[in-house]
Design an enzyme around this catalytic site. Structure first.
Site, PDB file in Angstrom:
ATOM      1  N   HIS A 141       0.826  -1.210   0.000  1.00 23.96           N
ATOM      2  CA  HIS A 141       0.000   0.000   0.000  1.00 23.96           C
ATOM      3  C   HIS A 141       0.858   1.257   0.000  1.00 23.96           C
ATOM      4  O   HIS A 141       0.453   2.308  -0.490  1.00 23.96           O
ATOM      5  CB  HIS A 141      -0.995  -0.022   1.154  1.00 23.96           C
ATOM      6  CG  HIS A 141      -2.143  -0.924   0.865  1.00 23.96           C
ATOM      7  ND1 HIS A 141      -2.238  -2.196   1.359  1.00 23.96           N
ATOM      8  CD2 HIS A 141      -3.201  -0.760   0.039  1.00 23.96           C
ATOM      9  CE1 HIS A 141      -3.328  -2.765   0.881  1.00 23.96           C
ATOM     10  NE2 HIS A 141      -3.930  -1.915   0.088  1.00 23.96           N
TER      11      HIS A 141
ATOM     12  N   GLU B  63     -10.767 -11.104  -4.384  1.00 24.66           N
ATOM     13  CA  GLU B  63      -9.318 -11.028  -4.162  1.00 24.66           C
ATOM     14  C   GLU B  63      -8.813 -12.214  -3.346  1.00 24.66           C
ATOM     15  O   GLU B  63      -7.642 -12.284  -2.999  1.00 24.66           O
ATOM     16  CB  GLU B  63      -8.923  -9.692  -3.532  1.00 24.66           C
ATOM     17  CG  GLU B  63      -9.838  -9.154  -2.479  1.00 24.66           C
ATOM     18  CD  GLU B  63      -9.514  -7.710  -2.064  1.00 24.66           C
ATOM     19  OE1 GLU B  63      -8.539  -7.128  -2.548  1.00 24.66           O
ATOM     20  OE2 GLU B  63     -10.260  -7.178  -1.226  1.00 24.66           O
TER      21      GLU B  63
ATOM     22  N   ASP C  83      -4.254  -8.410  -4.123  1.00 21.11           N
ATOM     23  CA  ASP C  83      -4.422  -9.442  -3.098  1.00 21.11           C
ATOM     24  C   ASP C  83      -4.645 -10.817  -3.721  1.00 21.11           C
ATOM     25  O   ASP C  83      -4.212 -11.821  -3.160  1.00 21.11           O
ATOM     26  CB  ASP C  83      -5.598  -9.088  -2.179  1.00 21.11           C
ATOM     27  CG  ASP C  83      -5.170  -8.095  -1.111  1.00 21.11           C
ATOM     28  OD1 ASP C  83      -4.094  -8.302  -0.521  1.00 21.11           O
ATOM     29  OD2 ASP C  83      -5.885  -7.112  -0.879  1.00 21.11           O
TER      30      ASP C  83
ATOM     31  N   CYS D 229      -9.473  -3.591 -10.234  1.00 19.91           N
ATOM     32  CA  CYS D 229      -9.003  -2.361  -9.594  1.00 19.91           C
ATOM     33  C   CYS D 229      -7.615  -2.551  -8.980  1.00 19.91           C
ATOM     34  O   CYS D 229      -7.094  -1.652  -8.332  1.00 19.91           O
ATOM     35  CB  CYS D 229      -9.995  -1.867  -8.550  1.00 19.91           C
ATOM     36  SG  CYS D 229     -10.284  -3.063  -7.244  1.00 19.91           S
TER      37      CYS D 229
HETATM   38  C1  PEP Z   1      -6.278  -5.238  -4.584  1.00 18.89           C
HETATM   39  O1  PEP Z   1      -6.061  -6.030  -3.669  1.00 18.89           O
HETATM   40  O2  PEP Z   1      -5.972  -5.462  -5.762  1.00 18.89           O
HETATM   41  C2  PEP Z   1      -6.922  -3.938  -4.304  1.00 18.89           C
HETATM   42  C3  PEP Z   1      -7.276  -3.140  -5.273  1.00 18.89           C
HETATM   43  O3  PEP Z   1      -7.059  -3.562  -3.013  1.00 18.89           O
HETATM   44  P1  PEP Z   1      -5.821  -3.080  -2.116  1.00 18.89           P
HETATM   45  O4  PEP Z   1      -4.628  -2.923  -3.003  1.00 18.89           O
HETATM   46  O5  PEP Z   1      -6.222  -1.825  -1.470  1.00 18.89           O
HETATM   47  O6  PEP Z   1      -5.677  -4.214  -1.151  1.00 18.89           O
HETATM   48 MG    MG Z   2      -7.032  -5.730  -1.784  1.00 16.11          MG
END
Ligand code: PEP
Ligand code: MG
Length: 575
Positions: free
Chosen positions: A195, A436, A460, A507
């Site tokens: 993150h 995910e 994830d 995403c």
């Molecule tokens: C992901 O896991 O791809 C996602 C978009 O959520 P995050 O990166 O915030 O875990």
């Molecule tokens: Mg995620």
């Protein structure tokens, strides 16, 4: 002396500037005993650390000379000064060293724990809250003891060209640095889809992580070139290298400017298929970039960032205002608000519970369901904001369909509560789920029956499919989006959702990586959500793609289990 460091480039572009070193996100305190004849020396070391922090406070005080926050900031500094000078901290820690022969760091943490226990017993809520201040002051002293560089205002002669160099930065840390306008970030730790990297990308400045010893090797004020595309840092470059990189930098800037022409061009493939290019955001402040890059909506609002870097929780009113601001600004375009994905690497400030496998623990929807009041507050805020635009709710990290049932029940309860209060909201708000976790991808039918749409969180999904911690750079080489199991799961989800006519997007970071654009188009993806700065780059790729040409090849790639053959086919697809 000039030298080169290699890491992982997590945000592209070139930055040329000067190093500003900062302290680490976490502190490891060693416990050891010292010989009797070293006791005085150890006490002196402790005193020296107190003196260093005192000097830091003075530097801090003089660096803030005006502005509306001055009074508040001075009060805060005064309080920290008082804690620093309080004999219950320094004298007691000295006593512990003298009596038990433990090292200064250990003595200080023992005394801190004793003080915090006393704070816990205080009835007055305000005074109890001051334990955070004690923790912050002690952290500063520990940093001084451990030799971390403390606060020093960036040298003014390099004003505006600071490159932040840190051992490690948590996503919360990096949010704090957002207003400081660094031109690049470098960290010893980190990986491509942590993150921290995601937030760095949203800042749209070059960033390189996993540099291992950069924080030790680079000195304050060193001249640096950061190549975020190659993950390379050149420390104290000579004139020729600098000239070369300045040229490259202006070429990149030119390419960026050219892409800007695509802002209002519709993302349509050569055969006429329209594609949605949505943006991922962390806070309402990111909207400027979203608009600049012509996003067709928000595909992922990581609402948990509203909860970081603070002592309290954001209340319903504050959350409502944030969600309403985004919905209003987006002016009818879809805004997908993910309910808070806290836990793992994004924790509330005072989280004390550290589990052995946080990514597999009480995270995201699991945490929401275990904190129904906190979840209820958020759901009410989102529902209220739904009147101001096209808001959708997205549930993170589903692994079991029971979690969907429970969430839907809680959403119904929040709706009922608003009805009872006479507050309007969008009765037909759409509710989607993030895919995910492999278990969800493999039992998708059950999720599809209950949800209005899906969003694949590939960051994830890769971590959980391959059992590779996405924030651990020692196993980063195994974090492979091209792994046949990953590609197969993604294509299964897209195809099944398409068959049942349920909208599906990606995403995760794969959506913004042009290596995958054609492959994802070829397996039927029509909604991509990514960090705003990447939207025009992906659009450019879409405009050159023809689905009838790429679809058969994309399906062939998904069925290929031999990495070499797969990469050959991918090269052909992208040529
Ligand atoms: C992901 O896991 O791809 C996602 C978009 O959520 P995050 O990166 O915030 O875990
Ligand atoms: Mg995620």
């Amino acid at each position: 002396m000039s030298f080169i460091l290699h890491g992982i480039g997590v945000s592209g572009g070139i930055a040329i500037g000067h190093a500003h070193l900062t302290a680490a996100a976490t502190l490891e305190v060693m416990h050891y005993l010292i010989p009797k004849n070293q006791i005085n020396k150890e006490i002196k070391r402790l005193d020296q650390a107190f003196a260093t922090v005192r000097a830091e406070f003075e530097a801090l005080q003089s660096s803030v000379t005006n502005g509306p926050a001055l009074a508040e900031f001075s009060a805060f500094l005064e309080l920290h000064h008082m804690i620093l000078d309080d004999p219950t901290l320094a004298e007691a820690a000295r006593g512990i060293i003298a009596q038990t022969q433990c090292n200064a760091e250990w003595a200080l943490t023992q005394q801190k724990d004793a003080l915090l226990a006393q704070f816990e017993a205080i009835d007055d809520a305000y005074l109890r809250e001051r334990k955070t201040d004690v923790e912050q002051v002690v952290k500063r002293i520990l940093k001084a003891l451990l030799g971390y560089p403390g606060y020093h205002p960036p040298p003014s002669k390099h004003l505006g060209d600071h490159i932040l160099v840190a051992h490690d930065l948590s996503p919360a840390d990096i949010m704090q640095y957002k207003p400081h306008q660094f031109i690049a970030f470098l960290t010893d730790m980190g990986s491509l889809t942590s993150h921290t990297a995601i937030v760095a990308r949203s800042l749209n400045i070059p960033s390189v992580v996993a540099l291992h010893h950069a924080h030790q090797l680079i000195l304050e004020g060193d001249s640096l070139i950061v190549d975020g595309n190659l993950g390379v840092i050149i420390v104290n470059p000579d004139k020729y290298v600098l000239d070369e990189y300045r040229l490259r930098q202006s070429q990149l800037e030119l390419e960026k400017q050219k892409l800007k022409r695509l802002k209002n061009v519709k993302a349509v493939t050569l055969d006429g298929t329209g594609i949605d290019l949505l943006a991922n955001i962390e806070l309402p402040g990111d909207l400027e970039q979203v608009k600049e890059n012509g996003a067709t909506g928000i595909g992922l609002f990581r609402s948990e960032f509203l909860f970081l870097n603070r002592d309290d929780l954001p209340g319903e009113e504050e959350q409502f205002e944030a969600y309403r601001a985004v919905a209003t600004e987006m002016n009818g375009k879809p805004v997908t608000i993910r309910t808070f994905d806290l836990g793992a690497d994004k924790n509330l400030k005072h989280t004390t519970q550290i589990t052995a496998n946080p990514a597999l623990g009480l995270r995201a929807i699991r945490l929401s369901l275990s904190e129904p009041q906190m979840f209820h507050t958020q759901l009410r805020a989102i529902l209220r904001a739904s009147l101001y635009g096209q808001i959708k709710i997205l549930i993170p990290m589903l692994s079991n369909v029971t979690e969907v049932f429970q969430t839907l029940l809680l959403i119904d309860r929040a709706k009922q509560a608003l009805h009872n209060d006479g507050i309007d909201f969008d009765e037909h708000i759409q509710i989607g789920g993030m895919i995910e976790v492999p278990a969800a991808a493999l039992s998708l039918e059950a999720f599809l029956q209950k949800l209005d749409f899906l969003s694949i969180g590939t960051n994830d999904l890769i971590q959980y499919t391959l059992a590779v911690d996405r924030v651990d750079d020692t196993v980063a080489y195994l974090y492979d989006p091209f792994h046949p199991a990953v590609l197969w799961l993604i294509s299964r989800v897209i195809q099944m959702a398409n068959r049942l006519k349920k909208p599906v997007s990606i995403c995760g970071e794969m959506a913004g990586d042009i290596q995958f654009t054609r492959l994802l188009l070829g397996i039927g993806l029509t909604q991509f959500s990514m960090y705003p700065a990447q939207i025009l780059v992906v659009k450019n790729e879409i405009l050159k793609s023809n689905l009838p040409d790429i679809t058969p090849l994309a399906h062939k790639i998904i069925r290929t289990i031999h990495p070499e053959k797969m990469h050959d086919l991918l090269a052909k697809l992208n040529s």
